[in-house]
Write a protein that holds these residues in place. Structure first.
Motif, PDB file in Angstrom:
ATOM      1  N   VAL A 122       0.815  -1.209   0.000  1.00  0.00           N
ATOM      2  CA  VAL A 122       0.000   0.000   0.000  1.00  0.00           C
ATOM      3  C   VAL A 122       0.854   1.268   0.000  1.00  0.00           C
ATOM      4  O   VAL A 122       0.324   2.374  -0.120  1.00  0.00           O
ATOM      5  N   GLY A 123       2.181   1.123   0.144  1.00  0.00           N
ATOM      6  CA  GLY A 123       3.066   2.285   0.145  1.00  0.00           C
ATOM      7  C   GLY A 123       3.338   2.855   1.517  1.00  0.00           C
ATOM      8  O   GLY A 123       3.858   3.968   1.641  1.00  0.00           O
ATOM      9  N   ASP A 124       3.032   2.099   2.575  1.00  0.00           N
ATOM     10  CA  ASP A 124       3.206   2.592   3.941  1.00  0.00           C
ATOM     11  C   ASP A 124       4.533   2.151   4.551  1.00  0.00           C
ATOM     12  O   ASP A 124       4.754   2.329   5.743  1.00  0.00           O
ATOM     13  N   HIS A 125       5.419   1.607   3.740  1.00  0.00           N
ATOM     14  CA  HIS A 125       6.721   1.158   4.244  1.00  0.00           C
ATOM     15  C   HIS A 125       7.729   2.299   4.283  1.00  0.00           C
ATOM     16  O   HIS A 125       8.858   2.107   4.745  1.00  0.00           O
ATOM     17  N   VAL A 126       7.332   3.482   3.782  1.00  0.00           N
ATOM     18  CA  VAL A 126       8.204   4.656   3.799  1.00  0.00           C
ATOM     19  C   VAL A 126       7.470   5.799   4.487  1.00  0.00           C
ATOM     20  O   VAL A 126       6.259   5.747   4.707  1.00  0.00           O
ATOM     21  N   ARG A 127       8.222   6.862   4.838  1.00  0.00           N
ATOM     22  CA  ARG A 127       7.618   8.027   5.482  1.00  0.00           C
ATOM     23  C   ARG A 127       7.203   9.051   4.426  1.00  0.00           C
ATOM     24  O   ARG A 127       8.005   9.435   3.570  1.00  0.00           O
ATOM     25  N   HIS A 128       5.956   9.479   4.517  1.00  0.00           N
ATOM     26  CA  HIS A 128       5.418  10.444   3.566  1.00  0.00           C
ATOM     27  C   HIS A 128       5.265  11.800   4.249  1.00  0.00           C
ATOM     28  O   HIS A 128       4.289  12.053   4.953  1.00  0.00           O
ATOM     29  N   ASN A 129       6.245  12.652   4.046  1.00  0.00           N
ATOM     30  CA  ASN A 129       6.190  13.996   4.586  1.00  0.00           C
ATOM     31  C   ASN A 129       5.655  14.941   3.513  1.00  0.00           C
ATOM     32  O   ASN A 129       5.677  14.615   2.320  1.00  0.00           O
ATOM     33  N   ALA A 130       5.165  16.104   3.905  1.00  0.00           N
ATOM     34  CA  ALA A 130       4.670  17.115   2.970  1.00  0.00           C
ATOM     35  C   ALA A 130       5.436  18.413   3.181  1.00  0.00           C
ATOM     36  O   ALA A 130       5.829  18.740   4.311  1.00  0.00           O
ATOM     37  N   TYR A 131       5.644  19.183   2.104  1.00  0.00           N
ATOM     38  CA  TYR A 131       6.397  20.426   2.222  1.00  0.00           C
ATOM     39  C   TYR A 131       5.699  21.387   3.177  1.00  0.00           C
ATOM     40  O   TYR A 131       6.328  21.964   4.057  1.00  0.00           O
ATOM     41  N   PHE A 132       4.388  21.571   2.999  1.00  0.00           N
ATOM     42  CA  PHE A 132       3.620  22.412   3.915  1.00  0.00           C
ATOM     43  C   PHE A 132       3.154  21.532   5.071  1.00  0.00           C
ATOM     44  O   PHE A 132       2.430  20.561   4.865  1.00  0.00           O
ATOM     45  N   VAL A 133       3.553  21.877   6.265  1.00  0.00           N
ATOM     46  CA  VAL A 133       3.418  20.983   7.411  1.00  0.00           C
ATOM     47  C   VAL A 133       1.976  20.604   7.692  1.00  0.00           C
ATOM     48  O   VAL A 133       1.695  19.482   8.139  1.00  0.00           O
ATOM     49  N   THR A 158      -7.692  22.654 -22.194  1.00  0.00           N
ATOM     50  CA  THR A 158      -7.242  22.878 -20.818  1.00  0.00           C
ATOM     51  C   THR A 158      -8.161  23.840 -20.078  1.00  0.00           C
ATOM     52  O   THR A 158      -8.465  24.932 -20.567  1.00  0.00           O
ATOM     53  N   VAL A 159      -8.593  23.439 -18.896  1.00  0.00           N
ATOM     54  CA  VAL A 159      -9.349  24.310 -17.993  1.00  0.00           C
ATOM     55  C   VAL A 159      -8.388  24.941 -16.984  1.00  0.00           C
ATOM     56  O   VAL A 159      -8.359  26.154 -16.796  1.00  0.00           O
ATOM     57  N   THR A 160      -7.575  24.113 -16.344  1.00  0.00           N
ATOM     58  CA  THR A 160      -6.593  24.592 -15.370  1.00  0.00           C
ATOM     59  C   THR A 160      -5.675  23.433 -15.033  1.00  0.00           C
ATOM     60  O   THR A 160      -5.802  22.334 -15.582  1.00  0.00           O
ATOM     61  N   TRP A 161      -4.745  23.678 -14.141  1.00  0.00           N
ATOM     62  CA  TRP A 161      -3.901  22.601 -13.635  1.00  0.00           C
ATOM     63  C   TRP A 161      -3.431  22.946 -12.230  1.00  0.00           C
ATOM     64  O   TRP A 161      -3.474  24.102 -11.803  1.00  0.00           O
ATOM     65  N   LEU A 162      -3.003  21.915 -11.522  1.00  0.00           N
ATOM     66  CA  LEU A 162      -2.380  22.070 -10.211  1.00  0.00           C
ATOM     67  C   LEU A 162      -0.978  21.488 -10.296  1.00  0.00           C
ATOM     68  O   LEU A 162      -0.793  20.363 -10.769  1.00  0.00           O
ATOM     69  N   SER A 163      -0.006  22.268  -9.845  1.00  0.00           N
ATOM     70  CA  SER A 163       1.385  21.831  -9.889  1.00  0.00           C
ATOM     71  C   SER A 163       2.193  22.763  -8.997  1.00  0.00           C
ATOM     72  O   SER A 163       1.625  23.620  -8.304  1.00  0.00           O
ATOM     73  N   TYR A 164       3.514  22.636  -9.043  1.00  0.00           N
ATOM     74  CA  TYR A 164       4.320  23.540  -8.210  1.00  0.00           C
ATOM     75  C   TYR A 164       4.226  24.979  -8.712  1.00  0.00           C
ATOM     76  O   TYR A 164       4.568  25.914  -7.990  1.00  0.00           O
ATOM     77  N   THR A 165       3.765  25.175  -9.968  1.00  0.00           N
ATOM     78  CA  THR A 165       3.578  26.537 -10.489  1.00  0.00           C
ATOM     79  C   THR A 165       2.158  27.043 -10.270  1.00  0.00           C
ATOM     80  O   THR A 165       1.867  28.194 -10.589  1.00  0.00           O
ATOM     81  N   GLY A 201       3.194  21.281  -2.430  1.00  0.00           N
ATOM     82  CA  GLY A 201       4.467  21.971  -2.482  1.00  0.00           C
ATOM     83  C   GLY A 201       5.541  21.155  -3.161  1.00  0.00           C
ATOM     84  O   GLY A 201       5.485  19.917  -3.210  1.00  0.00           O
ATOM     85  N   ASP A 202       6.530  21.842  -3.694  1.00  0.00           N
ATOM     86  CA  ASP A 202       7.566  21.237  -4.522  1.00  0.00           C
ATOM     87  C   ASP A 202       8.732  20.741  -3.673  1.00  0.00           C
ATOM     88  O   ASP A 202       9.297  21.500  -2.884  1.00  0.00           O
ATOM     89  N   ILE A 203       9.103  19.480  -3.845  1.00  0.00           N
ATOM     90  CA  ILE A 203      10.305  18.920  -3.236  1.00  0.00           C
ATOM     91  C   ILE A 203      11.293  18.660  -4.374  1.00  0.00           C
ATOM     92  O   ILE A 203      10.949  18.009  -5.356  1.00  0.00           O
ATOM     93  N   THR A 204      12.504  19.149  -4.244  1.00  0.00           N
ATOM     94  CA  THR A 204      13.437  19.137  -5.372  1.00  0.00           C
ATOM     95  C   THR A 204      14.581  18.144  -5.235  1.00  0.00           C
ATOM     96  O   THR A 204      15.418  18.058  -6.123  1.00  0.00           O
ATOM     97  N   GLU A 205      14.634  17.395  -4.160  1.00  0.00           N
ATOM     98  CA  GLU A 205      15.627  16.337  -4.014  1.00  0.00           C
ATOM     99  C   GLU A 205      15.093  15.300  -3.030  1.00  0.00           C
ATOM    100  O   GLU A 205      14.234  15.606  -2.199  1.00  0.00           O
ATOM    101  N   ALA A 206      15.594  14.057  -3.166  1.00  0.00           N
ATOM    102  CA  ALA A 206      15.025  12.985  -2.342  1.00  0.00           C
ATOM    103  C   ALA A 206      16.088  11.983  -1.908  1.00  0.00           C
ATOM    104  O   ALA A 206      15.994  10.789  -2.200  1.00  0.00           O
ATOM    105  N   PHE A 229       1.799  15.664  -2.902  1.00  0.00           N
ATOM    106  CA  PHE A 229       0.368  15.355  -2.893  1.00  0.00           C
ATOM    107  C   PHE A 229      -0.401  16.409  -3.679  1.00  0.00           C
ATOM    108  O   PHE A 229       0.033  17.560  -3.806  1.00  0.00           O
ATOM    109  N   ILE A 230      -1.561  16.011  -4.170  1.00  0.00           N
ATOM    110  CA  ILE A 230      -2.547  16.947  -4.731  1.00  0.00           C
ATOM    111  C   ILE A 230      -3.910  16.559  -4.179  1.00  0.00           C
ATOM    112  O   ILE A 230      -4.302  15.389  -4.250  1.00  0.00           O
ATOM    113  N   ASP A 231      -4.594  17.528  -3.608  1.00  0.00           N
ATOM    114  CA  ASP A 231      -5.942  17.326  -3.073  1.00  0.00           C
ATOM    115  C   ASP A 231      -6.948  17.929  -4.046  1.00  0.00           C
ATOM    116  O   ASP A 231      -6.834  19.112  -4.393  1.00  0.00           O
ATOM    117  N   LEU A 232      -7.927  17.134  -4.479  1.00  0.00           N
ATOM    118  CA  LEU A 232      -8.964  17.613  -5.386  1.00  0.00           C
ATOM    119  C   LEU A 232     -10.331  17.431  -4.755  1.00  0.00           C
ATOM    120  O   LEU A 232     -10.637  16.344  -4.239  1.00  0.00           O
TER     121      LEU A 232
END
Length: 728
Positions: A80-91, A524-531, A542-547, A554-557
């Motif tokens: 399910v993908g829970d074997h790693v830690r999922h942090n978000a840029y915006f706390v 195109t109507v719109t988009w969600l991204s780091y821009t 939020g954008d994470i640039t290295e891992a 994440f994207i919430d719709l």
């Protein structure tokens, strides 16, 4: 080793092999408390023990249950993908996500307050350039994973949360053997992950039961490698089988699509390959005609095998003489091309009847080349004679092809290769006449119906009817809740949350999760991204640039707020390692109700998680579509666009995505609905499962999930083994 193979059983079948342990004299092993704790731990990640499995575990010693639970929890958490830690840029994502420009300006202000960063930032600003990657506070986590957890309330359980049931299995050896026989005997090619699993199982079971046949040549190469390592006899009947085995020994492409760099081979291995090659050619010299198709690969292999050192196998040496052009051996395909080049369509069709599979694959070309009713009838007659001799996968693949050959104006051809790379071109072939299409479909359906079992009692979950037939394991991806390309499944929930995780291997790597919203005309109507962090539809984390330690975006719709008809999530490679080079990368989506709250990643709400392993730089896992009835549905893609070498962005691939979708949406895949319709007969009682009653006698059950309490002797077909529905 056995424990590793048990993990494969859980992952592939959602069945837990029962360990060999003896219960106490009172019939209980005092494992009941540990079993209930195991069940509770599973529920925290969206899994649960079936009643029968819970009862069986309770009979075992406590220490046995504890050991089983630890192994199984690790397996399902990875699923399910829970074997790693999922942090978000915006706390506190999804709350308080700022406007994009406001956020960028905040990063600039913070950089100007930094004595080290200030000079460089000022210099670039004077030049009129804002380089986000040079701002110290941009692109890296500013809080720990624990601080992010503390900022979120606990998830409130909801009736719609995913529950995947683990069922009771048999003894470990029985389950491992059954899985091996299923994978090795599959009538459709397995994906790369499943083929790796087959290799492990084949090595473990060289001396165990074997499938009656191994229909897929790539699978045979995997099994032959295990047999060669164990000193067992090889399964060879063509010269190409030997070439595939040599590729397997060098960890190369057994499908022979990509060149393999052959390794140095030991003398025993060289002797085994040359002896096998010699026996194949001695029995059927005409098989030398297959060498030309892979001439360069044979030349390279000859440099490793040194056939001149083994005069006792002269027939093997002939293979390399043909590859070098020292001996003539006309290939079958060359003879067909010669006839077609001379305009002899009927002769080509007659020749192809000796290779029925090739005839069906070339049928469209033959029909288009036929000149007049006489040649057309001759081609169709050859097709009808060949149909009983081809595999079920070829039958169904041609059936899907024919139903999409409508010849409508503006039709486009969609090509998807074995690794998921896709492209679209205009349709230039003449349309097939309607009467020809009807005749082809009738013949193919009749032959498929003849091969399918006609169960007395067929129980079908209606939710599975729109699942595309898995005609190739490469049309899907490894993971949880993943369906074959072209499948359609309903999406129920208020909040749709995408996520992507990646962990770089050696180089700084930046992946960008984006979502493109399109209208009815795919504009195109719109988009969600780091821009574009916020819009009416939702928010970006939020954008994470290295891992180096892994990163998640994440994207919430809010589905009710989406202004378009289509939502296309995508993962763009901005810089660094591609999807096949990173240590790990996957995509998934969750569904929640508004009041559930919880962390950004909650395993109980994950509906799908699939690995990202493809050749392009833009991944398109699936598209969400709002139907005329207002219901949202997921259409599974598993595709990759080539993209650009770096800096791929959703804004720049909008046109290519729309063109690809236009072609894909016009196609109708062959689904479970088609086969269930063919399986029914006067002797079959078909029941649509309504979630309440279970029949009191053995049934053939087809559904998205295994039912609890099916009668003994029932046959169960779910997405995990749906390939078994494809007739031989």
């Amino acid at each position: 080793m056995v424990h590793a193979l048990e993990r494969l059983v859980v992952r592939h079948t959602h069945r837990l092999p029962l360990p060999e342990a003896t219960a106490s004299g009172d019939g209980r092993g005092h494992g009941d408390v540990a079993a209930r704790r195991f069940d509770a731990a599973l529920m925290s990640v969206g899994f649960k023990l079936s009643a029968g499995l819970l009862e069986e575990l309770a009979r075992l010693p406590e220490e046995t249950v504890v050991a089983v639970s630890a192994r199984t929890l690790d397996t399902v958490r990875e699923l399910v993908g829970d074997h790693v830690r999922h942090n978000a840029y915006f706390v506190d994502f999804p709350a308080h996500v700022p406007d994009t420009l406001d956020f960028w300006m905040r990063c600039v202000v913070e950089a100007l307050d930094d004595d080290t960063a200030r000079p460089g930032v000022l210099e670039r600003l004077r030049a009129g350039v804002l380089d986000l990657l040079t701002l110290p506070s941009y692109g890296t986590y500013r809080h720990t994973y624990e601080e992010m957890l503390a900022a979120h309330d606990e998830l409130i359980a909801a009736a719609g949360d995913r529950i995947t049931v683990l069922h009771v299995g048999g003894a470990a050896d029985e389950e491992i053997t059954a899985l091996y026989l299923s994978l090795a005997g599959s009538t459709t090619p397995l994906g790369d992950d499943h083929r790796d699993d087959l290799a492990l199982l084949a090595a473990h079971l060289v001396d165990g039961p074997q499938p009656e046949t191994i229909p897929v040549r790539e699978h045979r190469a995997v099994v032959n490698r295990a047999r060669l390592d164990a000193g067992a006899g090889l399964l060879l009947d063509t010269v190409t089988d030997v070439l595939r085995l040599a590729c397997a020994l060098s960890d190369g492409d057994v499908g022979l699509y990509e060149p393999t760099r052959f390794r140095a081979l030991s003398r025993p291995v060289r002797r085994a390959l040359l002896a096998g090659l010699d026996a194949v050619v001695a029995e059927a010299p005409a098989k030398l005609g297959d060498v030309a198709a892979h001439r360069e690969a044979w030349k390279r292999l000859g440099e490793r095998l040194h056939p001149h050192e083994y005069p006792r196998w002269p027939h093997a040496a002939e293979v390399f003489a043909v590859a070098r052009g020292e001996r003539k051996a006309p290939s079958f395909d060359g003879r067909v091309e010669e006839l077609l080049g001379g305009g002899d369509v009927v002769g080509a069709a007659e020749l192809l009847t000796s290779a029925p599979g090739r005839l069906l694959r070339a049928l469209d070309r033959l029909l288009c080349a036929a000149d007049g009713p006489g040649e057309l009838d001759a081609v169709l007659a050859a097709f009808e004679r060949a149909v009983p001799q081809v595999s079920g996968r070829v039958l169904l693949s041609l059936r899907e092809h024919v139903q999409n050959r409508t010849g409508a104006e503006g039709d486009r051809r969609v090509f998807v290769n074995r690794v998921g790379a896709a492209w679209v071109t205009p349709e230039t072939r003449p349309p097939l006449p309607p009467e020809v299409r009807e005749r082809l479909c009738a013949v193919l359906d009749a032959e498929t119906r003849r091969r399918l079992p006609a169960p007395e009692r067929l129980l079908v979950d209606p939710a599975v009817l729109d699942v595309a037939l898995p005609l190739s394991g490469r049309a899907t991806a490894a993971g949880l809740g993943v369906l074959p390309r072209g499948s359609v499944s309903p999406v129920e929930g208020e909040l749709l949350r995408f996520f992507t995780y990646w962990k770089q291997t050696a180089r700084c790597t930046d992946y960008d999760l984006s979502a493109l919203v399109l209208d009815d005309d795919l504009a195109t109507v719109t988009w969600l991204s780091y821009t574009a962090l916020t819009d009416v539809e939702g928010v970006h984390s939020g954008d994470i640039t290295e891992a180096p330690d892994g990163a998640t975006e994440f994207i919430d719709l809010r589905l009710g707020a989406v202004r378009g008809r289509y939502v296309v999530p995508q993962v763009n490679l901005f810089s660094g390692e591609d999807f096949e080079t990173v240590e790990e990368s996957f995509f998934g989506f969750m569904l929640r109700e508004t009041e559930q709250r919880g962390r950004p990643f909650e395993p109980r709400t994950v509906r799908m998680k699939s690995d990202l392993r493809g050749p392009g730089r833009v991944a398109l896992p699936l598209v969400f579509e709002r139907g005329e009835d207002g219901v949202w549905r997921a259409r599974w893609l598993h595709l990759y666009l080539r993209g650009t070498p770096s800096a791929n962005r959703v804004e720049e691939n909008r046109v290519s995505v729309a063109v690809l979708l236009r072609g894909l949406l016009a196609r109708t895949p062959l689904t479970v609905r088609h086969l269930t319709g063919l399986m029914t007969s006067e002797a079959t009682t078909t029941t649509w499962w309504d979630g309440s009653t279970v029949p009191d006698g053995p049934v053939t059950y087809i559904g998205l999930d295994r039912l609890e309490g099916l009668p003994q002797g029932s046959r169960v077909l779910t997405p995990e083994n749906l390939r078994d529905l494809i007739p031989a």
